[in-house]
Design a protein around this motif. Structure first.
Motif, short mmCIF file in Angstrom:
data_model
loop_
_atom_site.label_atom_id
_atom_site.label_comp_id
_atom_site.label_asym_id
_atom_site.label_seq_id
_atom_site.Cartn_x
_atom_site.Cartn_y
_atom_site.Cartn_z
N LEU A 45 41.91 99.65 -42.29
CA LEU A 45 43.08 99.68 -42.80
C LEU A 45 43.85 99.74 -42.70
O LEU A 45 44.87 99.60 -42.84
CB LEU A 45 42.30 99.57 -43.75
CG LEU A 45 41.25 98.95 -44.53
CD1 LEU A 45 40.61 99.67 -45.72
CD2 LEU A 45 41.62 98.01 -44.80
N ASP B 236 46.39 98.55 -40.20
CA ASP B 236 46.57 96.90 -40.67
C ASP B 236 45.53 95.64 -40.11
O ASP B 236 46.15 95.51 -39.59
CB ASP B 236 48.00 97.05 -40.68
CG ASP B 236 48.23 95.59 -41.39
OD1 ASP B 236 47.43 95.04 -42.50
OD2 ASP B 236 49.03 95.30 -41.15
N LYS C 154 42.25 92.36 -49.48
CA LYS C 154 42.53 92.42 -48.73
C LYS C 154 42.19 91.03 -47.72
O LYS C 154 43.19 89.84 -47.10
CB LYS C 154 42.29 94.11 -47.31
CG LYS C 154 42.85 93.71 -46.13
CD LYS C 154 44.92 94.55 -46.60
CE LYS C 154 45.02 94.17 -44.93
NZ LYS C 154 46.63 94.78 -45.48
N LYS D 68 42.85 93.96 -40.25
CA LYS D 68 41.86 93.65 -41.63
C LYS D 68 40.62 92.87 -40.38
O LYS D 68 39.58 92.94 -40.60
CB LYS D 68 42.78 92.11 -41.36
CG LYS D 68 42.22 91.82 -42.75
CD LYS D 68 43.18 90.23 -43.16
CE LYS D 68 41.92 89.16 -43.63
NZ LYS D 68 43.16 88.06 -44.45
N VAL E 74 38.60 96.41 -48.68
CA VAL E 74 38.56 95.63 -48.33
C VAL E 74 37.92 93.94 -48.57
O VAL E 74 38.94 92.59 -48.50
CB VAL E 74 37.32 95.67 -46.64
CG1 VAL E 74 36.95 94.49 -45.99
CG2 VAL E 74 37.63 96.57 -45.76
#
Length: 466
Positions: free
Chosen positions: A370, A373, A327, A375, A324
């Motif tokens: 995740l 997708d 990301k 976020k 994360v």
């Protein structure tokens, strides 16, 4: 919000009510520094570190005292065997204990008094007890008269008629064999201090009563230590302190042992595992996870298999934190509050296993986000996870663990370049639908200790459990 603790003296879980609103005072029996620490020793410090962190999270101002017993029979015996000064052995092992506490992320105590620095306070306490008729001098020794304190043995729930009090060499002149030594008369070649009753050295039990009185006053909130200290040590502390006029501790909290094949880990049994050696084989944050996540009143039976399981479990948490963070493109700060279910578990006698289940649930939810997708949700879960891990001292992004991570940075860059070359070959094989070659590359990387994950952003690697 009420924190509840299992009180050994009450034999039940009680609501915690502090002596002073907003403050909590804790005295923990610390190291007897006759040898370097094994993981059983460090577990006690770690369990009470988690307690301290939770009180601080709940808004308490915490005073945490952890003493050092730097003079006792074992230290003197080792000094004679090794031909070294007694203080040299004590200081060397005191440093080893502090290194062990620090390596596993324990916060330093508010005060860490040494027994030998408080002889004046011990003499004052003995003088008061002799004047009150609770203690007496004989042959240069000072003994506590256990029959003079009517509530003696209430903590350990024993019968005085059946008591067999441990005694050391030179403890002569007792009126009753059940009386215990507060001060021991000097022997030739042994360290000693001057007192009104002649030269000698302190008994183990007197040290803690005097130091707790000095640093926490006549009454304090919590006294902690291992189960093995309930008798004789804590029982004798209570007798001295209360006969002296102190209210002493209002809650007694005891952690369980680390065992090996069912036996308590100890140097005398030859079944101890030194922290310094363990830290060479396992990352300290993994050792903290292993020792700190079982309930403090549960025994831990040491095995490498259990350590590997702890390593795998923590790797799942750490992997989520890393993914994360990558990301998000930046460090995600911890949430201002932990989830309610986590707080409820910790409030209930420091229910770390139940609290940890909340951590793992948040990790699973974050990983699902995740994969989808999502976020925003992944970042929210990470913030919660970091807040919970922070309370447990296990946040891999905390600056304490940064040094541990930094040690491998140079090698990580080299390995990353090499692994990416191999992953490019795997991607080429997948592009031409050569699944056998692609799977073979993945398996070979796995045998090398690497975990390969195929994500929407491409393959990524991490170190797997050993």
């Amino acid at each position: 919000m009420t924190i509840r603790l299992y009180d050994t003296s009450a034999r039940q879980t009680r609501d915690f009510t502090p002596l002073t609103p907003g403050c909590v005072s804790i005295y923990l029996c610390g190291a007897t520094v006759q040898a370097a620490p094994h993981i059983g020793h460090i577990r006690s410090g770690l369990n009470f570190d988690i307690m301290r962190r939770w009180f601080a999270y709940r808004g308490y101002d915490v005073t945490f005292v952890r003493n050092v017993t730097d003079i006792d029979d074992k230290i003197i015996k080792k000094a004679a065997e090794q031909g070294r000064p007694w203080w040299s052995i004590g200081y060397e092992n005191e440093r080893a204990f502090n290194d062990g506490y620090a390596a596993l992320g324990c916060l330093p105590p508010t005060y860490e008094p040494r027994a030998t620095g408080h002889v004046t306070e011990m003499v004052e306490m003995m003088r008061g007890l002799i004047e009150r008729g609770n203690a007496y001098e004989a042959d240069g020794n000072v003994y506590f008269d256990v029959r003079s304190y009517e509530n003696y043995l209430e903590l350990s729930n024993q019968d005085l008629d059946d008591l067999r009090q441990p005694s050391g060499d030179g403890e002569t002149g007792k009126r009753d064999p059940r009386d215990f030594a507060m001060w021991k008369a000097a022997k030739p070649g042994e360290p000693s201090w001057e007192t009104p009753w002649g030269r000698g050295r302190p008994g183990w039990h007197l040290e803690c009563s005097a130091m707790a009185h000095k640093y926490l006053g006549t009454a304090f909130d919590i006294h902690g230590g291992g189960l093995d200290l309930i008798f004789p040590h804590h029982e004798n502390e209570i007798a001295q302190a209360k006969a002296y006029g102190d209210e002493f501790a209002r809650y007694w909290v005891h952690n369980a042992w680390v065992t090996m094949a069912g036996d308590k880990m100890s140097k005398s049994l030859g079944n101890s595992v030194l922290v310094s050696e363990m830290a060479k084989q396992w990352r300290p944050i993994v050792l903290r996870y292993y020792l700190g996540t079982p309930h403090y009143r549960s025994m831990i039976d040491y095995s490498e298999e259990a350590l590997r399981e702890a390593e795998s479990a923590f790797a799942r948490i750490e992997g989520f934190v890393q993914r994360v963070t990558e990301k998000a493109g930046k460090a995600v700060p911890p949430a201002p509050e932990v989830p309610l279910a986590f707080a409820e578990a910790m409030d209930d006698d420091l229910g770390v296993p139940q609290a940890l289940a909340i951590v793992h649930t948040a990790v699973r939810q974050g990983n699902s986000a995740l994969a989808a997708d999502d976020k925003e949700t992944a970042v929210e879960r990470l913030a919660e996870v970091r807040a919970m891990l922070g309370v447990l001292g296990l946040d891999p992004l905390d600056e304490h663990w940064a040094e541990e991570s930094d040690r491998g940075d140079d090698l990580h860059g080299v390995v990353d370049s090499l692994v990416r070359l191999v992953l490019e070959q795997r991607e080429s094989a997948r592009a031409r639908k050569d699944w056998a070659t692609a799977d073979a590359i993945r398996d070979q990387l796995g045998q090398s200790g690497l975990v390969i994950e195929d994500s929407p952003d491409g393959p990524r690697w991490s170190l797997g459990p050993r």
